[in-house]
Design an enzyme around this catalytic site. Structure first.
Site, short mmCIF file in Angstrom:
data_model
loop_
_atom_site.label_atom_id
_atom_site.label_comp_id
_atom_site.label_asym_id
_atom_site.label_seq_id
_atom_site.Cartn_x
_atom_site.Cartn_y
_atom_site.Cartn_z
N GLU A 47 0.83 -1.21 0.00
CA GLU A 47 0.00 0.00 0.00
C GLU A 47 0.87 1.26 0.00
OE1 GLU A 47 -3.09 0.41 -0.61
OE2 GLU A 47 -3.65 -1.69 -0.58
N TYR A 130 -6.61 6.23 4.60
CA TYR A 130 -6.70 5.25 3.52
C TYR A 130 -5.88 3.99 3.86
CZ TYR A 130 -5.94 2.63 -0.63
OH TYR A 130 -5.85 1.56 -1.49
N ASP A 148 -9.72 6.33 -1.45
CA ASP A 148 -8.74 7.18 -2.13
C ASP A 148 -9.42 7.82 -3.34
OD1 ASP A 148 -8.96 5.11 -3.91
OD2 ASP A 148 -6.83 4.63 -3.99
N CYS A 202 -13.98 1.28 -14.26
CA CYS A 202 -14.50 2.64 -14.07
C CYS A 202 -13.33 3.63 -14.05
CB CYS A 202 -15.31 2.70 -12.77
SG CYS A 202 -16.33 4.17 -12.67
S1 SF4 Z 1 -21.56 1.76 -15.04
FE1 SF4 Z 1 -19.86 2.94 -15.82
S2 SF4 Z 1 -19.75 4.79 -14.58
FE2 SF4 Z 1 -21.03 3.30 -13.51
S3 SF4 Z 1 -19.62 2.27 -12.10
FE3 SF4 Z 1 -19.75 1.05 -13.96
S4 SF4 Z 1 -18.05 1.78 -15.25
FE4 SF4 Z 1 -18.39 3.30 -13.64
#
Ligand code: SF4
Length: 258
Positions: A47, A130, A148, A202
């Site tokens: 970490e 964190y 984080d 994401c």
């Molecule tokens: S749907 Fe898209 S914006 Fe929503 S958490 Fe999943 S990757 Fe992220």
């Protein structure tokens, strides 16, 4: 108007979300060296290395460091010169100086066992909220949030939160939120899954929503607003200063600020 955590969680299916997230993580997680065992010392080292450094860069350093200092005692007893040498190339030397001081304290005060108490662990040098959440949840299965920038980005999108993530108060709000949604029967996988989702799916630009295991829970996706989140203000612009150079006799240069 900014919503509070209880309002944010209205109509959110926490158990289904935990299930979808953890199920994906168990199947898709990357094979990383610090995930092979639940040794709190090794998780702590990883970490610290991962702060401001990419996973791919950290992996060879992690192997080399753990080969040289396989246990907390070995690191605590090492000379600073040797420790800095093993860190060479990772930069941000204050991180390793703090870790070295902290493991010495653990050896002295806690007989070499990384404390599983939030109060004790978070009081060690260089250990912030964190790192506390990450080490306690991953190594000891304690349901502590590990928030984080990555995790704030993911949660801003899932819950459509428009608070500025550059503010300390927003981080606290996300910590409260994670405390409410963390899987108490598996906080280790839950926190790691949120981090992994931020790293693989994401992502900051162009999130892969169509591959996302929690898409059905994501409010930003439902609104087509994932690209607008998170909200993050930039730091103050640097002050503009003009210089005038005056070349004097003998080629000497004098500068004046105006
Ligand atoms: S749907 Fe898209 S914006 Fe929503 S958490 Fe999943 S990757 Fe992220």
């Amino acid at each position: 108007m900014k919503e509070n955590v209880q309002q944010i969680l209205d109509h959110f299916h926490i158990e289904q979300f935990q299930h979808d997230l953890i199920h994906w993580f168990v199947k898709e997680q990357r094979d990383l060296p610090w995930r092979k065992e639940k040794d709190p010392y090794k998780i702590w080292v990883s970490e610290v290395m991962l702060q401001q450094t990419r996973v791919d860069t950290v992996i060879p350093y992690f192997y080399k460091f753990i080969e040289k200092f396989p246990t907390l005692d070995a690191l605590a007893e090492a000379e600073e010169k040797e420790v800095l040498k093993a860190w060479e190339g990772l930069r941000y030397y204050s991180r390793i100086r703090n870790l070295h001081a902290a493991v010495k304290e653990v050896k002295e005060k806690y007989d070499g066992c990384v404390p599983a108490s939030k109060e004790q662990f978070s009081s060690l040098k260089g250990v912030g909220p964190y790192t506390t959440g990450a080490v306690l949840s991953i190594a000891y299965d304690i349901p502590e949030p590990a928030v984080d920038g990555n995790v704030m980005r993911v949660l801003s999108r899932i819950f459509y939160i428009t608070d500025d993530i550059a503010k300390g108060s927003t981080r606290k709000k996300f910590e409260q939120l994670v405390s409410c949604i963390i899987a108490h029967d598996n906080p280790s996988d839950f926190n790691q899954a949120l981090m992994e989702l931020g790293a693989l799916i994401c992502t900051p630009k162009s999130p892969s929503c169509f591959l996302c295991p929690v898409q059905r829970h994501c409010r930003a996706f439902a609104e087509g607003a994932e690209g607008k989140l998170p909200v993050k203000t930039k730091g103050k612009a640097p002050k503009h200063v003009s210089f005038r150079a005056i070349v004097g006799t003998g080629g000497r240069v004098r500068c004046s600020i105006f």
